[in-house]
Scaffold this motif. Structure first.
Motif, mmCIF file in Angstrom:
data_model
loop_
_atom_site.group_PDB
_atom_site.id
_atom_site.type_symbol
_atom_site.label_atom_id
_atom_site.label_comp_id
_atom_site.label_asym_id
_atom_site.label_seq_id
_atom_site.Cartn_x
_atom_site.Cartn_y
_atom_site.Cartn_z
ATOM 1 N N GLN A 1 16.353 13.915 1.579
ATOM 2 C CA GLN A 1 17.244 14.650 0.622
ATOM 3 C C GLN A 1 16.707 14.469 -0.517
ATOM 4 O O GLN A 1 15.798 13.469 -1.076
ATOM 5 C CB GLN A 1 18.609 13.882 0.654
ATOM 6 N N ASP A 2 17.297 15.180 -1.615
ATOM 7 C CA ASP A 2 16.621 15.006 -3.009
ATOM 8 C C ASP A 2 17.652 14.405 -3.892
ATOM 9 O O ASP A 2 18.866 14.706 -3.743
ATOM 10 C CB ASP A 2 16.037 16.562 -3.666
ATOM 11 N N ARG B 1 13.281 15.215 -10.056
ATOM 12 C CA ARG B 1 13.738 15.188 -8.742
ATOM 13 C C ARG B 1 12.801 14.223 -7.943
ATOM 14 O O ARG B 1 11.724 14.097 -8.087
ATOM 15 C CB ARG B 1 13.659 16.707 -8.093
ATOM 16 N N ILE B 2 13.541 13.335 -7.088
ATOM 17 C CA ILE B 2 13.035 12.397 -6.176
ATOM 18 C C ILE B 2 13.173 12.640 -4.852
ATOM 19 O O ILE B 2 14.569 12.704 -4.650
ATOM 20 C CB ILE B 2 13.276 10.927 -6.597
ATOM 21 N N THR B 3 12.411 12.787 -3.844
ATOM 22 C CA THR B 3 12.625 13.073 -2.318
ATOM 23 C C THR B 3 12.793 11.764 -1.608
ATOM 24 O O THR B 3 12.205 10.821 -2.100
ATOM 25 C CB THR B 3 11.703 13.771 -1.849
ATOM 26 N N LEU C 1 0.997 -1.326 -0.084
ATOM 27 C CA LEU C 1 0.042 -0.174 0.032
ATOM 28 C C LEU C 1 1.083 1.279 -0.038
ATOM 29 O O LEU C 1 2.004 1.368 0.799
ATOM 30 C CB LEU C 1 -0.987 -0.037 1.358
ATOM 31 N N ILE C 2 0.760 2.184 -0.921
ATOM 32 C CA ILE C 2 1.552 3.247 -0.936
ATOM 33 C C ILE C 2 0.934 4.465 -0.662
ATOM 34 O O ILE C 2 -0.362 4.703 -0.924
ATOM 35 C CB ILE C 2 1.838 3.489 -2.434
ATOM 36 N N GLU C 3 1.334 5.186 0.255
ATOM 37 C CA GLU C 3 0.647 6.424 0.933
ATOM 38 C C GLU C 3 1.548 7.880 0.699
ATOM 39 O O GLU C 3 1.143 8.814 0.432
ATOM 40 C CB GLU C 3 0.332 6.126 2.360
ATOM 41 N N GLN C 4 3.003 7.415 0.793
ATOM 42 C CA GLN C 4 3.793 8.699 0.856
ATOM 43 C C GLN C 4 4.150 9.050 -0.481
ATOM 44 O O GLN C 4 4.437 7.999 -1.260
ATOM 45 C CB GLN C 4 4.899 8.609 1.849
ATOM 46 N N ASP C 5 4.560 10.303 -0.883
ATOM 47 C CA ASP C 5 5.259 10.432 -2.170
ATOM 48 C C ASP C 5 6.753 10.602 -1.838
ATOM 49 O O ASP C 5 7.642 10.574 -2.827
ATOM 50 C CB ASP C 5 5.054 11.875 -2.378
ATOM 51 N N THR C 6 7.372 10.225 -0.776
ATOM 52 C CA THR C 6 8.552 10.351 -0.388
ATOM 53 C C THR C 6 9.288 9.013 -0.201
ATOM 54 O O THR C 6 8.637 7.963 0.467
ATOM 55 C CB THR C 6 9.040 10.911 0.860
#
Length: 592
Positions: free
Chosen positions: A177-178, A194-196, A76-81
C-alpha cells in the motif's frame, strides 16, 4: 518565481530498510521539477555540528543545516519498498528546508489515518562541552513530537532554516500500500510524496530475546513511561529498592508482610509492581544495599551473608512473591530475577566475592526457582566466571580486551568467553556506550549479531543514568548515558522547543531508542529462525545456516580480533528486509 520550500534528501532512517523512493505527484503549475531536489541517503554518516564562537544553543546550533543527521544504512538495502511486520509501524524521514529569507508555514497531511511527526533535534555532547574543547558538538538525537494541530495549521520555519522530520504511522490492513505525505506552504506551494509499504501478515515472533533497563536512578513508572519501554522491547527492569520487612535475630520475619509505609517499600512498589503487572520481569539489584537488607526489631541490620542473613533473604523473597501474587494473580516466579552483583572482577575484595558466592550457592539449594544473573566486565576473567556456582544467566561485556593489568598481574578478560559455564548456560551480552555520541549501529545491529551467535539477550548501560538536566551535556560534570530526555519546564532548551512545537510530552524519545527497537525485533526473528529449524526442509535450513554464518563471522567478543566496525556492519549481506521476508515465507509455508 519565488520558491518557498525545498524538500531535500529524504533521510534513510535507522529503523527502516528502505531506500526512500519519493514520487512527486500533482505539483503546482507554478513550480518546476528542477526547483525540487529529491535524493536518497544510502550511506552511514554522522557528522556533528561544530560551533566555535558565541554559542547560542537555542538558535545557532539547532538551525544550522551544515550537518548530516544520525543515519544508518540498514545492513544492506535492496528494495525500494518498506517492509514491516503486521504489528510494526512504518517509519520514514524527510529533510525540509526553507530557502527564502522570510518565515514560512508548512502544513503536513498524510493519507495514513494515524500519523505521528517528530522533529529531530541535535543535542550538545559531553565529550566536547564537558572537556573544555574549543568547540561544541551537537548530535541529532532527540525526537520532539510536533502537535497535530500545528501540522494542520502550519509549522513555522525560520528564514533559511533546514529541519529533519521523522514520521511514524500505523497502517490498516496488510499487503502493498502507498502512504502519501503532502507538504503545503502558506504561499500555496504544494509538494506530494509517496512511499510504498508492504505490510506483512505475520507479526513479531514470540521468541524470547531479552534486554535490561539498567535503571540507575529508579526510573519513573507512570503508565506512559512503561508503555514506551515495553514498546521498545525491553523485558527486564532493574529495581534498586528493598521493601521493608522486620526480622528477628535469626532472620525470621516478625510478620509475614511488607511494611508499605516506609520510603523503601514505596519505591519498590512504584517501580517493580507496575512492570510486573504489565507482564515484565524485575531484576533485584540489591548489591549496594545488602548491608541494609534485613532490618531487625531492635533497629539494627543482620550482617550480610551470615546464616541469619541468608535466612532473612529467603523469607524476604517469599514475602515479596506472596504480596505480588495477592495483587496480580498471574505473577510467576520467573518474573523476579536476582541481579547478584555488577561486573564481578579481580578488583573486588576477597570477602565480598566470597559473600556473593555463598549467596548464589544458598539460592541454588534453598530457592532453586529464583534465577540469578551476573555481569562480567573489563577486569573479569575466566577464573572469576568459573568460581561461581548457581548462576543462571551470564552477561559478559562486548569486545573484551585480551590483556589487562591488575596490581602488577596480567589477566585476560577475553578469556571470559572461554569458560564452559558461559558456553553451556544461558548467556546475554551488554555494552557501555558513549551516550548520544555512540554510533547508531551499536544499538541497531549488535542485538542481531549477538542473537545469531547464541546470545539470548542484549542490553545497554545505562538506560536512565544522567547527571543534572537531560538537555545539558556538562551540567552534571560527567557523561549522560540516558536514552531519553525529560520534560523540564525550567530548562530554556526544553521550553524553546516546547513553545515552537506546542508539545509537553513527559518523555522525549531518541534515535537510539528507535534503533534499539528495530534491532530487538530483528534479533527475535533470528532467534525464531534458530529455534524453528527442525520444522524446515533441507534447502530452507541451508538458507538459514548461510544467513547465520555471515552474522557469526563478525567477532563481537575479542576487542583486538574483532572485525566489528561501521564498514563490516553495512557490508553484511543480511538485511532487515531479508529477515522479514524469510520469516514471513517460512511461517506461512510451514503454517507455524
Amino acid at each position: 518565481m519565488i520558491i518557498l520550500i525545498k524538500l531535500v534528501k529524504p533521510f534513510l532512517t535507522l529503523f527502516t530498510t528502505l531506500l526512500l523512493f519519493l514520487v512527486l505527484l500533482n505539483a503546482c503549475s507554478t513550480i518546476s521539477v528542477k526547483s525540487i531536489e529529491v535524493n536518497r541517503v544510502s550511506t552511514y554518516s554522522k557528522n556533528p555540528i561544530k560551533i566555535t564562537e558565541n554559542i547560542d544553543v537555542l538558535k545557532t546550533a539547532y538551525n544550522d543545516g551544515n550537518y548530516v543527521a544520525n543515519s544508518i544504512k540498514d545492513l544492506l538495502i535492496e528494495q525500494d519498498t518498506l517492509i514491516v511486520l503486521n504489528n510494526e509501524k512504518a517509519q520514514f524521514s524527510y529533510y525540509l528546508e526553507n530557502i527564502t529569507d522570510k518565515e514560512i508555514e508548512v502544513s503536513i497531511n498524510s493519507s495514513a489515518t494515524a500519523i505521528v511527526v517528530y522533529r529531530l533535534l541535535p543535542v550538545s555532547d559531553w565529550y566536547s562541552e564537558g572537556n573544555n574543547r574549543p568547540y561544541m558538538e551537537f548530535y541529532p538525537d532527540a525526537l520532539f513530537r510536533i502537535n497535530p494541530l500545528l501540522l494542520e495549521n502550519g509549522l513555522k520555519l525560520n528564514p533559511k532554516e533546514r529541519i529533519q522530520l521523522f514520521i511514524e504511522t500505523e497502517l490498516k490492513g496488510t499487503g502493498v500500500q502507498d502512504v502519501d505525505v503532502q507538504f503545503k506552504t502558506n504561499q500555496d506551494q504544494l509538494i506530494n510524496t509517496r512511499i510504498t509499504v508492504n505490510k506483512l501478515k505475520v507479526a513479531t515472533p514470540s521468541s524470547s530475546f531479552n534486554s535490561i533497563i539498567f535503571n540507575q536512578i529508579n526510573l519513573q513508572s507512570g503508565s506512559g513511561v512503561l508503555d514506551t519501554w515495553q514498546e521498545t522491547g525491553f523485558t527486564h527492569l532493574q529495581v534498586n529498592y528493598i521493601p521493608t520487612v522486620i526480622f528477628d535475630k535469626y532472620g525470621n520475619p516478625t510478620t509475614n508482610e511488607i511494611n508499605h509505609k516506609t520510603s523503601n517499600s514505596t519505591g519498590f512498589r512504584n517501580t517493580a509492581y507496575p512492570w510486573i503487572r504489565k507482564g515484565g520481569t524485575v531484576l533485584l539489584f540489591w548489591e549496594p544495599r545488602y548491608q541494609k537488607l534485613a532490618l531487625t526489631a531492635s533497629g539494627n541490620y543482620l550482617k550480610p551473608f551470615t546464616t541469619e542473613w541468608l535466612n532473612a533473604f529467603k523469607n524476604l523473597i517469599h514475602i515479596i512473591r506472596q504480596d505480588l501474587i495477592k495483587k496480580y494473580s498471574s505473577t510467576t516466579h520467573d518474573q523476579i530475577v536476582l541481579y547478584l552483583a555488577d561486573e564481578v572482577t579481580r578488583l573486588r575484595k576477597k570477602d565480598e566475592l566470597n559473600g556473593y558466592k555463598k549467596l548464589s550457592t544458598f539460592i541454588e539449594r534453598e530457592i532453586p526457582n529464583l534465577k540469578i544473573l551476573l555481569t562480567f566486565g573489563y577486569y573479569s576473567d575466566k577464573s572469576i566466571v568459573d568460581s561461581f556456582e548457581g548462576i543462571d544467566i551470564y552477561v559478559p561485556h562486548i569486545l573484551m580486551p585480551d590483556k589487562r593489568e591488575i596490581k602488577g598481574v596480567y589477566i585476560s578478560p577475553q578469556s571470559v568467553f572461554q569458560s564452559a559455564k558461559i558456553f553451556n548456560n544461558e548467556k546475554w551480552m551488554y555494552s557501555i556506550e558513549a551516550g548520544k555520541k555512540a554510533p547508531l549501529y551499536k544499538f541497531r545491529a549488535l542485538p542481531v549479531i549477538a542473537a545469531a551467535q547464541g546470545y539470548k539477550g542484549y542490553s545497554w548501560y545505562s538506560f536512565a543514568d544522567h547527571a543534572g538536566s537531560t538537555w545539558y551535556a556538562a551540567d552534571g560534570k560527567r557523561l549522560d548515558y540516558s536514552l531519553y530526555y525529560h520534560r523540564e519546564p525550567k530548562n530554556p532548551i526544553y521550553n524553546y522547543w516546547s513553545d515552537r512545537l506546542v508539545t509537553q510530552d513527559y518523555l522525549t524519545r531518541t534515535l537510539r531508542l528507535k534503533a534499539i527497537k528495530k534491532g530487538l525485533v530483528d534479533a527475535k526473528i533470528v532467534r525464531w529462525l534458530i529455534e524453528s529449524k527442525h520444522h524446515f526442509k533441507k534447502e530452507d535450513v541451508s538458507i538459514i545456516n548461510n544467513l547465520l554464518k555471515k552474522l557469526q563471522n563478525i567477532d563481537i567478543e575479542s576487542r583486538s580480533e574483532s572485525s566489528l566496525n561501521e564498514s563490516s556492519v553495512y557490508n553484511m549481506p543480511v538485511s532487515s528486509e531479508k529477515l522479514r521476508l524469510l520469516y514471513s515465507r517460512l511461517k506461512t509455508d510451514y503454517k507455524l
